[in-house]
Design a protein around this motif. Structure first.
Motif, PDB file in Angstrom:
ATOM      1  N   MET A   1      49.181 -54.983 -51.094  1.00 19.39           N
ATOM      2  CA  MET A   1      49.909 -55.116 -49.813  1.00 19.39           C
ATOM      3  C   MET A   1      49.272 -54.451 -48.732  1.00 19.39           C
ATOM      4  O   MET A   1      49.223 -53.420 -48.650  1.00 19.39           O
ATOM      5  CB  MET A   1      50.985 -54.591 -50.365  1.00 19.39           C
ATOM      6  CG  MET A   1      52.377 -54.969 -49.412  1.00 19.39           C
ATOM      7  SD  MET A   1      53.854 -55.405 -50.071  1.00 19.39           S
ATOM      8  CE  MET A   1      54.018 -53.493 -49.878  1.00 19.39           C
ATOM      9  N   THR A   2      49.027 -55.666 -47.431  1.00 19.85           N
ATOM     10  CA  THR A   2      48.759 -54.914 -46.788  1.00 19.85           C
ATOM     11  C   THR A   2      49.931 -54.870 -45.697  1.00 19.85           C
ATOM     12  O   THR A   2      49.369 -52.987 -45.043  1.00 19.85           O
ATOM     13  CB  THR A   2      47.965 -55.965 -46.088  1.00 19.85           C
ATOM     14  OG1 THR A   2      48.511 -56.956 -45.788  1.00 19.85           O
ATOM     15  CG2 THR A   2      46.287 -56.443 -46.555  1.00 19.85           C
ATOM     16  N   ARG A  30      50.279 -60.647 -47.920  1.00 24.90           N
ATOM     17  CA  ARG A  30      50.394 -59.707 -47.936  1.00 24.90           C
ATOM     18  C   ARG A  30      50.395 -58.675 -49.977  1.00 24.90           C
ATOM     19  O   ARG A  30      50.475 -57.767 -49.771  1.00 24.90           O
ATOM     20  CB  ARG A  30      52.250 -59.224 -47.774  1.00 24.90           C
ATOM     21  CG  ARG A  30      51.953 -60.018 -46.323  1.00 24.90           C
ATOM     22  CD  ARG A  30      53.294 -59.467 -45.707  1.00 24.90           C
ATOM     23  NE  ARG A  30      53.984 -59.657 -44.321  1.00 24.90           N
ATOM     24  CZ  ARG A  30      55.004 -59.532 -43.384  1.00 24.90           C
ATOM     25  NH1 ARG A  30      55.984 -58.754 -44.139  1.00 24.90           N
ATOM     26  NH2 ARG A  30      54.572 -60.038 -41.893  1.00 24.90           N
ATOM     27  N   THR A  31      50.499 -59.994 -50.627  1.00 25.10           N
ATOM     28  CA  THR A  31      50.301 -59.405 -52.226  1.00 25.10           C
ATOM     29  C   THR A  31      49.597 -60.151 -52.764  1.00 25.10           C
ATOM     30  O   THR A  31      48.995 -59.614 -53.323  1.00 25.10           O
ATOM     31  CB  THR A  31      52.118 -59.823 -52.546  1.00 25.10           C
ATOM     32  OG1 THR A  31      51.836 -61.407 -52.182  1.00 25.10           O
ATOM     33  CG2 THR A  31      52.797 -59.583 -51.626  1.00 25.10           C
ATOM     34  N   ALA A  33      46.288 -59.285 -52.765  1.00 23.77           N
ATOM     35  CA  ALA A  33      45.600 -57.943 -52.974  1.00 23.77           C
ATOM     36  C   ALA A  33      46.102 -57.412 -54.437  1.00 23.77           C
ATOM     37  O   ALA A  33      45.227 -57.303 -55.167  1.00 23.77           O
ATOM     38  CB  ALA A  33      45.189 -57.278 -52.164  1.00 23.77           C
ATOM     39  N   LYS A  34      47.118 -57.318 -54.542  1.00 25.85           N
ATOM     40  CA  LYS A  34      47.977 -56.617 -55.418  1.00 25.85           C
ATOM     41  C   LYS A  34      47.958 -57.536 -57.155  1.00 25.85           C
ATOM     42  O   LYS A  34      47.158 -56.664 -57.864  1.00 25.85           O
ATOM     43  CB  LYS A  34      49.351 -55.607 -54.626  1.00 25.85           C
ATOM     44  CG  LYS A  34      49.971 -54.859 -56.012  1.00 25.85           C
ATOM     45  CD  LYS A  34      51.394 -54.129 -55.546  1.00 25.85           C
ATOM     46  CE  LYS A  34      51.794 -53.355 -56.486  1.00 25.85           C
ATOM     47  NZ  LYS A  34      51.234 -52.310 -56.343  1.00 25.85           N
ATOM     48  N   LEU A  35      48.606 -58.445 -56.252  1.00 25.29           N
ATOM     49  CA  LEU A  35      48.591 -59.157 -57.259  1.00 25.29           C
ATOM     50  C   LEU A  35      46.699 -59.630 -58.497  1.00 25.29           C
ATOM     51  O   LEU A  35      46.867 -60.211 -59.448  1.00 25.29           O
ATOM     52  CB  LEU A  35      49.180 -60.523 -57.572  1.00 25.29           C
ATOM     53  CG  LEU A  35      50.506 -59.908 -56.883  1.00 25.29           C
ATOM     54  CD1 LEU A  35      51.216 -61.425 -56.589  1.00 25.29           C
ATOM     55  CD2 LEU A  35      51.104 -59.509 -57.791  1.00 25.29           C
ATOM     56  N   GLY A  37      44.307 -57.746 -58.297  1.00 27.14           N
ATOM     57  CA  GLY A  37      44.310 -56.144 -59.582  1.00 27.14           C
ATOM     58  C   GLY A  37      45.422 -56.088 -60.518  1.00 27.14           C
ATOM     59  O   GLY A  37      44.540 -55.639 -61.457  1.00 27.14           O
ATOM     60  N   VAL A  38      46.304 -56.586 -60.659  1.00 33.37           N
ATOM     61  CA  VAL A  38      46.705 -56.583 -61.709  1.00 33.37           C
ATOM     62  C   VAL A  38      46.044 -57.392 -62.540  1.00 33.37           C
ATOM     63  O   VAL A  38      45.922 -57.388 -63.308  1.00 33.37           O
ATOM     64  CB  VAL A  38      48.380 -56.644 -61.671  1.00 33.37           C
ATOM     65  CG1 VAL A  38      48.999 -57.387 -62.696  1.00 33.37           C
ATOM     66  CG2 VAL A  38      49.059 -55.944 -60.557  1.00 33.37           C
ATOM     67  N   ILE A  75      58.351 -56.614 -54.916  1.00 37.40           N
ATOM     68  CA  ILE A  75      56.831 -56.311 -55.331  1.00 37.40           C
ATOM     69  C   ILE A  75      57.082 -56.310 -57.400  1.00 37.40           C
ATOM     70  O   ILE A  75      56.364 -56.249 -57.740  1.00 37.40           O
ATOM     71  CB  ILE A  75      56.578 -54.902 -55.062  1.00 37.40           C
ATOM     72  CG1 ILE A  75      56.067 -55.254 -53.814  1.00 37.40           C
ATOM     73  CG2 ILE A  75      54.784 -54.513 -55.407  1.00 37.40           C
ATOM     74  CD1 ILE A  75      54.780 -56.637 -53.146  1.00 37.40           C
ATOM     75  N   SER A  76      57.941 -55.827 -57.888  1.00 37.09           N
ATOM     76  CA  SER A  76      57.844 -55.276 -59.039  1.00 37.09           C
ATOM     77  C   SER A  76      58.495 -56.848 -60.205  1.00 37.09           C
ATOM     78  O   SER A  76      56.869 -57.460 -60.850  1.00 37.09           O
ATOM     79  CB  SER A  76      59.384 -54.851 -59.813  1.00 37.09           C
ATOM     80  OG  SER A  76      59.613 -53.917 -59.473  1.00 37.09           O
ATOM     81  N   VAL A  79      54.769 -58.688 -59.487  1.00 39.27           N
ATOM     82  CA  VAL A  79      53.533 -57.998 -60.790  1.00 39.27           C
ATOM     83  C   VAL A  79      54.147 -58.328 -61.497  1.00 39.27           C
ATOM     84  O   VAL A  79      53.448 -58.847 -62.154  1.00 39.27           O
ATOM     85  CB  VAL A  79      53.826 -56.051 -60.427  1.00 39.27           C
ATOM     86  CG1 VAL A  79      53.280 -56.358 -61.234  1.00 39.27           C
ATOM     87  CG2 VAL A  79      52.977 -55.883 -59.610  1.00 39.27           C
TER      88      VAL A  79
END
Length: 182
Positions: A1-2, A30-31, A33-35, A37-38, A75-76, A79
């Motif tokens: 998340m940037t 915004r999300t 990159a994090k997702l 990664g998951v 975010i949880s 994810v």
């Protein structure tokens, strides 16, 4: 998340639930990159993780109205959607097969086509020769040499003395040999 706070993400999810494409685009930027990664951590394959990420955002678009602010952090929730989808993809994978080169070295226990043809031809000849015998004698030969019955069992089954059964089988085999060599 940037960038963005938890409340900003929650607001973007709420606006996505109202089919706000701009909010959805912002949520993605915004999300993602994090997702990603998951999904990559679970699937361990970059292209499969990229494809899964696209499907995750389709689910987020379709199910954004299911997010309840205050229940989980936004975010949880995102994810969890990504994680559950990646696990579904993992479960749906076909088992990884061995390298095809390893399979080439495996021997086929059955006859090759030429042997199968020869065996089929021989079987036809044997069956033809068995038909030249009297029915009860042919049955005795099949019983002794194909079905594994003992001479005693065959003698009892055909109600003849044991020595008679031995004579029948010996004479029948002589006739079969003559037929097969002709």
């Amino acid at each position: 998340m940037t960038s963005g706070t938890t409340s900003d993400i929650a607001d973007l999810i709420a606006r996505t639930a109202l089919r706000d494409r701009g909010a959805f685009r912002d949520l993605y930027s915004r999300t993602s990159a994090k997702l990603f990664g998951v999904t990559l951590r679970i699937l361990k394959d970059r292209s499969e993780a990229e494809e899964a990420l696209q499907e995750v955002y389709v689910k987020i678009w379709q199910r954004a109205d299911r997010y309840v602010a205050g229940g989980y952090s936004p975010i949880s929730w995102l994810v969890a959607v990504a994680r559950n989808h990646a696990l579904d993809v993992l479960r749906a994978r076909k088992p990884v097969s061995d390298d095809i080169d390893a399979a080439i070295d495996l021997a086929d226990g059955g006859p090759d086509p030429e042997q199968a043809t020869i065996q089929g031809s021989e079987r036809t000849r044997i069956d033809g020769c068995l038909e030249t015998l009297e029915a009860d004698k042919a049955d005795c030969v099949r019983g002794a040499y194909l079905d594994g019955f003992s001479y005693e069992e065959l003698a009892t089954r055909h109600s003849v003395p044991l020595n008679t059964m031995r004579t029948w089988l010996r004479r029948s085999l002589i006739k079969l040999r003559e037929c097969l060599t002709a």
